[in-house]
Design an enzyme around this catalytic site. Structure first.
Site, PDB file in Angstrom:
ATOM      1  CE  LYS A 189      -2.459   2.470   3.714  1.00 34.01           C
ATOM      2  NZ  LYS A 189      -1.319   3.092   4.379  1.00 34.01           N
ATOM      3  NE  ARG A 215      -0.069  11.892   6.829  1.00 30.45           N
ATOM      4  CZ  ARG A 215      -0.240  13.110   7.317  1.00 30.45           C
ATOM      5  NH1 ARG A 215      -1.410  13.473   7.765  1.00 30.45           N
ATOM      6  NH2 ARG A 215       0.756  13.960   7.371  1.00 30.45           N
ATOM      7  CB  CYS A 251      -4.279   6.358  10.616  1.00 29.29           C
ATOM      8  SG  CYS A 251      -4.883   4.972   9.674  1.00 29.29           S
ATOM      9  CB  VAL A 278       7.566   6.061  14.310  1.00 30.10           C
ATOM     10  CG1 VAL A 278       7.259   6.745  12.980  1.00 30.10           C
ATOM     11  CG2 VAL A 278       8.793   5.158  14.170  1.00 30.10           C
TER      12      VAL A 278
HETATM   13  N1  EPU Z   1       6.646  14.366  10.695  1.00 30.90           N
HETATM   14  C1  EPU Z   1       6.724  15.706  11.029  1.00 30.90           C
HETATM   15  N2  EPU Z   1       6.579  16.627  10.039  1.00 30.90           N
HETATM   16  C2  EPU Z   1       6.379  16.286   8.736  1.00 30.90           C
HETATM   17  C3  EPU Z   1       6.294  14.915   8.400  1.00 30.90           C
HETATM   18  C4  EPU Z   1       6.432  13.970   9.400  1.00 30.90           C
HETATM   19  O1  EPU Z   1       6.924  16.037  12.200  1.00 30.90           O
HETATM   20  O2  EPU Z   1       6.252  17.181   7.884  1.00 30.90           O
HETATM   21  C5  EPU Z   1       6.751  13.342  11.756  1.00 30.90           C
HETATM   22  C6  EPU Z   1       5.424  12.607  11.971  1.00 30.90           C
HETATM   23  O3  EPU Z   1       4.559  13.333  12.792  1.00 30.90           O
HETATM   24  C7  EPU Z   1       5.887  11.314  12.575  1.00 30.90           C
HETATM   25  C8  EPU Z   1       7.238  11.071  11.901  1.00 30.90           C
HETATM   26  O4  EPU Z   1       7.649  12.327  11.363  1.00 30.90           O
HETATM   27  O5  EPU Z   1       6.069  11.451  13.950  1.00 30.90           O
HETATM   28  C9  EPU Z   1       7.217  10.048  10.824  1.00 30.90           C
HETATM   29  O6  EPU Z   1       6.215  10.347   9.867  1.00 30.90           O
HETATM   30  P1  EPU Z   1       6.410   9.983   8.322  1.00 30.90           P
HETATM   31  O7  EPU Z   1       6.399  11.244   7.545  1.00 30.90           O
HETATM   32  O8  EPU Z   1       7.584   9.067   8.186  1.00 30.90           O
HETATM   33  O9  EPU Z   1       5.075   9.177   8.035  1.00 30.90           O
HETATM   34  P2  EPU Z   1       4.125   9.285   6.789  1.00 30.90           P
HETATM   35  O10 EPU Z   1       4.917   9.427   5.535  1.00 30.90           O
HETATM   36  O11 EPU Z   1       3.027  10.238   7.052  1.00 30.90           O
HETATM   37  C10 EPU Z   1       4.199   6.728   6.217  1.00 30.90           C
HETATM   38  C11 EPU Z   1       3.162   5.654   6.121  1.00 30.90           C
HETATM   39  C12 EPU Z   1       2.680   5.277   7.500  1.00 30.90           C
HETATM   40  C13 EPU Z   1       3.874   4.804   8.318  1.00 30.90           C
HETATM   41  C14 EPU Z   1       4.958   5.888   8.352  1.00 30.90           C
HETATM   42  C15 EPU Z   1       6.215   5.438   9.054  1.00 30.90           C
HETATM   43  C16 EPU Z   1       2.135   6.112   4.013  1.00 30.90           C
HETATM   44  C17 EPU Z   1       0.936   6.534   3.274  1.00 30.90           C
HETATM   45  N3  EPU Z   1       2.060   6.119   5.330  1.00 30.90           N
HETATM   46  O12 EPU Z   1       3.504   7.828   6.812  1.00 30.90           O
HETATM   47  O13 EPU Z   1       1.786   4.195   7.326  1.00 30.90           O
HETATM   48  O14 EPU Z   1       3.462   4.513   9.623  1.00 30.90           O
HETATM   49  O15 EPU Z   1       5.295   6.278   7.006  1.00 30.90           O
HETATM   50  O16 EPU Z   1       6.763   4.320   8.427  1.00 30.90           O
HETATM   51  O17 EPU Z   1       3.137   5.716   3.422  1.00 30.90           O
HETATM   52  C18 EPU Z   1      -0.195   2.998   7.616  1.00 30.90           C
HETATM   53  O18 EPU Z   1       0.100   2.381   6.573  1.00 30.90           O
HETATM   54  O19 EPU Z   1      -1.167   2.661   8.359  1.00 30.90           O
HETATM   55  C19 EPU Z   1       0.600   4.147   8.024  1.00 30.90           C
HETATM   56  C20 EPU Z   1       0.221   4.991   8.975  1.00 30.90           C
END
Ligand code: EPU
Length: 451
Positions: free
Chosen positions: A24, A98, A122, A346
């Site tokens: 995904k 997102r 989420c 995380v």
């Molecule tokens: N963060 C910030 N500022 C930003 C971006 C992120 O502070 O501008 C922080 C977040 O708040 C968090 C950390 O950095 O504490 C990590 O967030 P990240 O950006 O890595 O997560 P994401 O890209 O929003 C993706 C997956 C998530 C998964 C995380 C970590 C997708 C669509 N989502 O989210 O997957 O948990 O990486 O591996 O790729 C899921 O599949 O259920 C899911 C939540």
């Protein structure tokens, strides 16, 4: 709400085979990348999940023709007529995912402007997008956050830049990649995320004509190019779904072969699974030997009988233990003898679902301290981000409301492991990330029904 409920008759070990498709968290980004090509792209093994529907809808709004290919799970994207969409049309997708934030760079390259609706995804903490906005501004984008959403323009084009992320964010790294590949000049990204899904996205971009080097120590260098073409790609398997079924096998004392699951990207999970007392076998070794085709290999997970062991673990960015593996595994840890410790580093608020497990008889306490490992950025910031799980606990049925995708699946596992009939409300949320989960549950002998 009433038809969005599953009655789960627990206490039966899950047994059988299911198959996972493309990840995904890669597939949705691969779909966004099709906007950058000037010829069609083909993506195989795409799961039928809500996130794919949302991104398909957004691509179609922007003029990309999305059709099903000949193979089951194949999608073809034709970006020949990329065009602007109205903010009203785009806003239909507000709050649904997102992924729209990743449209910024590709739309700026193709159209010179972009509109991004309010994001969904989420509810596992505040999930800010400050790293994304900062990066886009460094590339030269003008970003206006207005009440209806985010408006972006790039009157002077996008230019390569030097960036360092405050934390190796998956989304922000993808944002930089999707923007830098066609920005003028060289981009150097420090403290990048290097999750397997990101490496697979880099493979896709390279197929399209991009020049990207992944250096040691989380440094990625991207040489901007003037044009990119379409790609043909089979995504890496969904390692979160695979681990979720593995945890379900353990928690229900069953045995599940996850066809399509890959060992390399799950090594950290497999080590923990083994430490807890679960057994697994990499079944792609059978390929050829027993006349099994490559597609049918995977990983077989089972509970070997006897007691499970408590463990201490910490979630982390790759190659650490994924935050998305945490919730399903915790259900299995409620069945382990002793005290397990889980330190979530995380997301600051990803342990709320443990209340539901406690209502079923589990004994889980959550703490603000960084327990069991190195201090993380959430320590002393008032977030309950460490859990102590005392086991084994006999789980009993309860009425549960699903709060988010991964916690939702863990509720389901808990209900399957518990004695009696639970009602799990809000199960449609699980369709965001788990393809045909009800069919798969039936294949595994689970006794569930829509009441
Ligand atoms: N963060 C910030 N500022 C930003 C971006 C992120 O502070 O501008 C922080 C977040 O708040 C968090 C950390 O950095 O504490 C990590 O967030 P990240 O950006 O890595 O997560 P994401 O890209 O929003 C993706 C997956 C998530 C998964 C995380 C970590 C997708 C669509 N989502 O989210 O997957 O948990 O990486 O591996 O790729 C899921 O599949 O259920 C899911 C939540």
């Amino acid at each position: 709400m009433t038809d969005d409920v599953l009655a789960v008759h627990g206490g039966t070990p899950l047994q059988g085979q299911i198959r996972v498709r493309g990840a995904k968290n890669l597939v949705s980004k691969a779909m966004v990348a099709t906007l950058l090509g000037d010829t069609p792209s083909r993506l195989f093994d795409v799961p039928r999940i809500r996130d794919v529907e949302v991104v398909t809808g957004l691509l179609e709004l922007h003029g990309v023709k999305v059709t099903r290919g000949d193979d089951d799970g194949e999608l073809v994207f034709d970006p020949a007529n990329v065009e602007s969409a109205s903010t009203d049309e785009i806003n239909v997708h507000a709050g649904s995912s997102r992924i729209p934030i990743l449209f910024c760079g590709p739309l700026l390259h193709r159209l010179g402007h972009a509109f991004i609706p309010d994001l969904g995804g989420c509810h596992i903490g505040p999930r800010p997008i400050d790293f994304h906005i900062q990066a886009l501004r460094q590339f030269g984008a003008i970003v206006d956050k207005l009440p209806d959403g985010m408006h972006l323009t790039a009157p002077n084009g996008l230019h390569g830049t030097k960036l360092e992320l405050p934390y190796p964010s998956v989304g922000a790294t993808e944002q930089v990649l999707l923007t830098a590949v066609m920005a003028e000049g060289v981009t150097e990204l420090r403290n990048a995320a290097v999750e397997p899904e990101i490496i697979d996205l880099i493979c896709i971009l390279q197929k399209m004509g991009a020049i990207i080097t992944v250096h040691t120590d989380r440094v990625i260098e991207i040489h901007g190019v003037k044009r990119l073409r379409g790609y043909t790609h089979k995504p890496i398997p969904d390692r979160i779904e695979a681990a979720s079924w593995a945890a379900a096998a353990l928690a229900t004392r069953g045995e599940i072969e996850v066809l399509g699951a890959g060992q390399a990207d799950m090594m950290t999970f497999l080590n923990v699974f083994r430490s807890v007392g679960g057994e697994f076998e990499i079944t792609d070794a059978r390929v050829g030997r027993e006349g099994v085709s490559a597609q049918e290999g995977g990983i077989r997970f089972w509970h070997p009988g006897g007691e499970l062991n408590a463990v201490a673990l910490e979630t982390d960015v790759h190659p650490g233990f994924m935050t998305d593996w945490q919730q399903p595994l915790v259900v299995a840890l409620t069945q382990a003898r002793g005290l397990s410790i889980v330190h979530e580093t995380v997301y600051e608020q990803r342990l709320g679902y443990t209340d539901a497990l406690n209502s079923m008889g589990a004994t889980i306490q959550v703490y603000r301290d960084c327990l069991g490992g190195t201090p993380c950025r959430f320590g002393r910031r008032n977030f309950k981000h460490s859990a102590v799980i005392a086991g084994p606990s006999k789980l009993h049925a309860a009425d549960l409301v699903i709060p988010d995708l991964r916690a939702g699946f863990s509720h389901l596992i808990a209900a399957l492991a518990a004695e009696g009939t639970s009602r799990v409300y809000g199960v449609d949320l699980i369709n965001r990330g788990y393809e045909d989960f009800e069919t798969k549950l039936a294949q595994l002998g689970a006794r569930v029904e829509r009441p």
